[in-house]
Design an enzyme around this catalytic site. Sequence first.
Site, short mmCIF file in Angstrom:
data_model
loop_
_atom_site.label_atom_id
_atom_site.label_comp_id
_atom_site.label_asym_id
_atom_site.label_seq_id
_atom_site.Cartn_x
_atom_site.Cartn_y
_atom_site.Cartn_z
N ARG A 199 0.88 -1.18 0.00
CA ARG A 199 0.00 0.00 0.00
C ARG A 199 0.91 1.22 0.00
O ARG A 199 1.69 1.42 0.94
CB ARG A 199 -0.91 -0.01 1.23
CG ARG A 199 -1.61 1.32 1.46
CD ARG A 199 -2.73 1.26 2.48
NE ARG A 199 -3.89 0.59 1.93
CZ ARG A 199 -5.12 0.72 2.41
NH1 ARG A 199 -5.35 1.51 3.45
NH2 ARG A 199 -6.13 0.07 1.87
N HIS A 205 -7.28 1.14 -6.55
CA HIS A 205 -7.50 0.26 -5.40
C HIS A 205 -8.13 -1.03 -5.93
O HIS A 205 -9.30 -1.32 -5.70
CB HIS A 205 -8.42 0.96 -4.38
CG HIS A 205 -8.36 0.36 -3.01
ND1 HIS A 205 -7.64 -0.79 -2.69
CD2 HIS A 205 -8.97 0.74 -1.83
CE1 HIS A 205 -7.79 -1.06 -1.42
NE2 HIS A 205 -8.58 -0.16 -0.87
N GLN A 242 -9.88 -3.80 -3.63
CA GLN A 242 -11.18 -3.33 -3.13
C GLN A 242 -12.26 -3.59 -4.18
O GLN A 242 -13.32 -4.15 -3.89
CB GLN A 242 -11.10 -1.82 -2.84
CG GLN A 242 -12.42 -1.20 -2.42
CD GLN A 242 -12.84 -1.62 -1.04
OE1 GLN A 242 -12.08 -1.49 -0.09
NE2 GLN A 242 -14.05 -2.15 -0.89
N ASP A 274 -17.47 7.35 -1.72
CA ASP A 274 -16.24 7.18 -0.94
C ASP A 274 -15.90 8.53 -0.31
O ASP A 274 -16.51 9.56 -0.64
CB ASP A 274 -15.11 6.68 -1.86
CG ASP A 274 -13.86 6.26 -1.08
OD1 ASP A 274 -13.94 6.11 0.15
OD2 ASP A 274 -12.80 6.09 -1.72
N CYS A 280 -16.55 1.81 0.39
CA CYS A 280 -15.43 0.90 0.71
C CYS A 280 -14.98 1.04 2.16
O CYS A 280 -14.26 0.17 2.66
CB CYS A 280 -14.27 1.16 -0.25
SG CYS A 280 -13.65 2.85 -0.15
N ARG A 312 -13.97 -8.74 1.70
CA ARG A 312 -12.55 -8.50 1.43
C ARG A 312 -11.74 -9.75 1.79
O ARG A 312 -10.84 -10.15 1.07
CB ARG A 312 -12.04 -7.30 2.25
CG ARG A 312 -12.66 -5.95 1.93
CD ARG A 312 -12.23 -5.41 0.59
NE ARG A 312 -10.77 -5.30 0.46
CZ ARG A 312 -10.04 -4.26 0.89
NH1 ARG A 312 -10.65 -3.22 1.45
NH2 ARG A 312 -8.74 -4.23 0.72
N1 CP Z 1 -11.33 0.11 2.18
C1 CP Z 1 -10.07 0.05 2.64
O1 CP Z 1 -9.09 -0.13 1.90
O2 CP Z 1 -10.01 0.12 3.99
P1 CP Z 1 -8.66 0.30 4.84
O3 CP Z 1 -8.05 1.63 4.46
O4 CP Z 1 -9.10 0.25 6.28
O5 CP Z 1 -7.73 -0.82 4.49
#
Ligand code: CP
Length: 313
Positions: free
Chosen positions: A103, A130, A133, A220, A260, A288
């Site tokens: 990430r 992403h 997701q 979002d 998300c 997820r």
């Molecule tokens: N939706 C998502 O990626 O959540 P986090 O940032 O908590 O990993």
Amino acid sequence: MKRDFLRISDLKKEEIYKIFDITKNFKKLKKEKKFTDHLKNLEIALLFYKPSTRTRISFELAIYELGGFPIYLSSQSTQISRGESLKDTAKVISRYVDGIIIRTYSQEELEEFAKYAEIPVINALTDLYHPVQILCDFFTIYEKKKILEDLKITYIGDGNNVCNSLIEGCDLLGIEIRVVCPLEYMPDERVIKNLRNKNVLKISSNPYEFIEDADIIYTDTWVSMGQDNEREKRLKIFQKYQVNEELLKKAKKDFLFMHCLPAHRGEEVTDEVIDGPNSIVYDQAENRLHCQKSLLAFLFSEPGSERKGEEWE
Ligand code: CP
């Protein structure tokens, strides 16, 4: 041959449906507390430059429940924070573990890391995409609606990484995607330019335009990680894009509300909507785990991968 997952279009349409079939099975097994050994003897690192709740927990658990060993690394706790190059980091980590989930901020840097890494690299969020997701979200929609191709998805809010991956995924799967954003915060131009089927995407700045016939209404946060210095400006510009009961007055009875998470209640969505009967945000979050397990099993055990002879189903 190593197989990276850096964007949703790194998978073929038929592979996505295959992953969904396996996800159903993993979800059933989880309820029975039964785990598998698809990642037996494999160690997978998670290198995170940004905070995470869902992505970190679901990937760590997924690796454990597939018989592998997860190693979490915050970038701050590594020599990256003192300037060690991506090339050296990628080459060294490749000598220790069998895969890495990253990430970070820049998609270009992620791709550079993947170029030097000798192990599969999975994108756990960049500023541009992403993909994990959205892969899991498509599974959730498929689980609820039993179809994907004839649906209409309306994304309302910031044209951010989630929105970009949603557009790319809808293009891949042949789903109509309508994006409603302020002019200043449209999706990334590269994503729009690279569409295989331009007809799949409609764009508007009118928050009411694509509500009435939407099967899915997705929003979002208006202020993503790394954008806190723009917070005040963004809150003002996005105000009329809030998903609230007024906006949804003419929505279909059976539309599904998706987010998300993390949500900023009272900003992009109200409590009434996110806690309402059409909301599936917690199913999204749960899936997820199941869907990422399936993705990992696919990337590390599919026929033709380094684990030749292992059946990934
Ligand atoms: N939706 C998502 O990626 O959540 P986090 O940032 O908590 O990993």
